[in-house]
Motif scaffolding. Structure first.
Motif, PDB file in Angstrom:
ATOM      1  N   GLY A 134       1.433  16.680 -13.732  1.00 17.58           N
ATOM      2  CA  GLY A 134       1.383  18.132 -13.549  1.00 17.58           C
ATOM      3  C   GLY A 134       2.581  18.822 -14.179  1.00 17.58           C
ATOM      4  O   GLY A 134       2.447  19.873 -14.822  1.00 17.58           O
ATOM      5  N   ARG A 135       3.748  18.227 -14.002  1.00 17.78           N
ATOM      6  CA  ARG A 135       4.949  18.801 -14.600  1.00 17.78           C
ATOM      7  C   ARG A 135       4.870  18.767 -16.117  1.00 17.78           C
ATOM      8  O   ARG A 135       5.249  19.726 -16.798  1.00 17.78           O
ATOM      9  CB  ARG A 135       6.178  18.020 -14.128  1.00 17.78           C
ATOM     10  N   ALA A 146       0.832  -1.206   0.000  1.00 17.08           N
ATOM     11  CA  ALA A 146       0.000   0.000   0.000  1.00 17.08           C
ATOM     12  C   ALA A 146       0.867   1.257   0.000  1.00 17.08           C
ATOM     13  O   ALA A 146       0.552   2.241  -0.685  1.00 17.08           O
ATOM     14  CB  ALA A 146      -0.929  -0.003   1.212  1.00 17.08           C
ATOM     15  N   LEU A 147       1.964   1.232   0.749  1.00 11.94           N
ATOM     16  CA  LEU A 147       2.866   2.391   0.754  1.00 11.94           C
ATOM     17  C   LEU A 147       3.499   2.603  -0.612  1.00 11.94           C
ATOM     18  O   LEU A 147       3.588   3.739  -1.097  1.00 11.94           O
ATOM     19  CB  LEU A 147       3.954   2.200   1.819  1.00 11.94           C
ATOM     20  N   TRP A 148       3.952   1.530  -1.250  1.00 11.66           N
ATOM     21  CA  TRP A 148       4.542   1.644  -2.585  1.00 11.66           C
ATOM     22  C   TRP A 148       3.514   2.164  -3.588  1.00 11.66           C
ATOM     23  O   TRP A 148       3.814   2.999  -4.439  1.00 11.66           O
ATOM     24  CB  TRP A 148       5.064   0.286  -3.056  1.00 11.66           C
ATOM     25  N   ARG A 181       3.790   5.573  -5.715  1.00 11.40           N
ATOM     26  CA  ARG A 181       3.750   5.562  -7.183  1.00 11.40           C
ATOM     27  C   ARG A 181       2.658   6.494  -7.697  1.00 11.40           C
ATOM     28  O   ARG A 181       2.865   7.249  -8.658  1.00 11.40           O
ATOM     29  CB  ARG A 181       3.509   4.141  -7.686  1.00 11.40           C
ATOM     30  N   GLU A 182       1.506   6.488  -7.053  1.00 10.22           N
ATOM     31  CA  GLU A 182       0.413   7.363  -7.491  1.00 10.22           C
ATOM     32  C   GLU A 182       0.779   8.832  -7.311  1.00 10.22           C
ATOM     33  O   GLU A 182       0.472   9.665  -8.175  1.00 10.22           O
ATOM     34  CB  GLU A 182      -0.860   7.024  -6.718  1.00 10.22           C
ATOM     35  N   ARG A 183       1.449   9.164  -6.207  1.00 10.66           N
ATOM     36  CA  ARG A 183       1.865  10.563  -6.006  1.00 10.66           C
ATOM     37  C   ARG A 183       2.882  10.989  -7.061  1.00 10.66           C
ATOM     38  O   ARG A 183       2.829  12.121  -7.570  1.00 10.66           O
ATOM     39  CB  ARG A 183       2.446  10.744  -4.605  1.00 10.66           C
ATOM     40  N   VAL A 184       3.793  10.087  -7.412  1.00  9.23           N
ATOM     41  CA  VAL A 184       4.783  10.411  -8.450  1.00  9.23           C
ATOM     42  C   VAL A 184       4.099  10.592  -9.792  1.00  9.23           C
ATOM     43  O   VAL A 184       4.444  11.511 -10.547  1.00  9.23           O
ATOM     44  CB  VAL A 184       5.876   9.310  -8.512  1.00  9.23           C
ATOM     45  N   GLU A 185       3.140   9.736 -10.111  1.00  6.90           N
ATOM     46  CA  GLU A 185       2.433   9.859 -11.390  1.00  6.90           C
ATOM     47  C   GLU A 185       1.677  11.181 -11.469  1.00  6.90           C
ATOM     48  O   GLU A 185       1.677  11.841 -12.511  1.00  6.90           O
ATOM     49  CB  GLU A 185       1.481   8.681 -11.584  1.00  6.90           C
TER      50      GLU A 185
END
Length: 77
Positions: free
Chosen positions: A60-61, A45-47, A51-55
């Protein structure tokens, strides 16, 4: 596991000690397996969250870069 706890008093001492030790060991192993399974789910769940936050951050970038590129390419008035 299949024997009732009351039947344990009828077993003589050396065998009773061995049976209790084996039961406790089996219980410890099962609890350890369950704990490791829960820990594995928590790590997954942490991974997944990371991953979702990075995506989201990458998306956005990418939008900002495309907007900047569009501003640079657009004809000036």
């Amino acid at each position: 596991m299949s024997r009732k706890p009351a039947a344990l008093t009828r077993i003589k001492d050396p065998h009773r000690t061995i049976e209790v030790a084996c039961f406790l060991r089996l219980t410890l192993l099962r609890l350890t397996d369950a704990s490791l399974t829960l820990l594995d789910h928590q790590i997954a769940a942490l991974w997944r969250g990371a991953r979702e936050r990075v995506e989201v951050s990458r998306a956005g970038r990418l939008r900002r870069f495309r907007r900047l590129l569009g501003d640079l390419v657009a004809p000036r008035r």
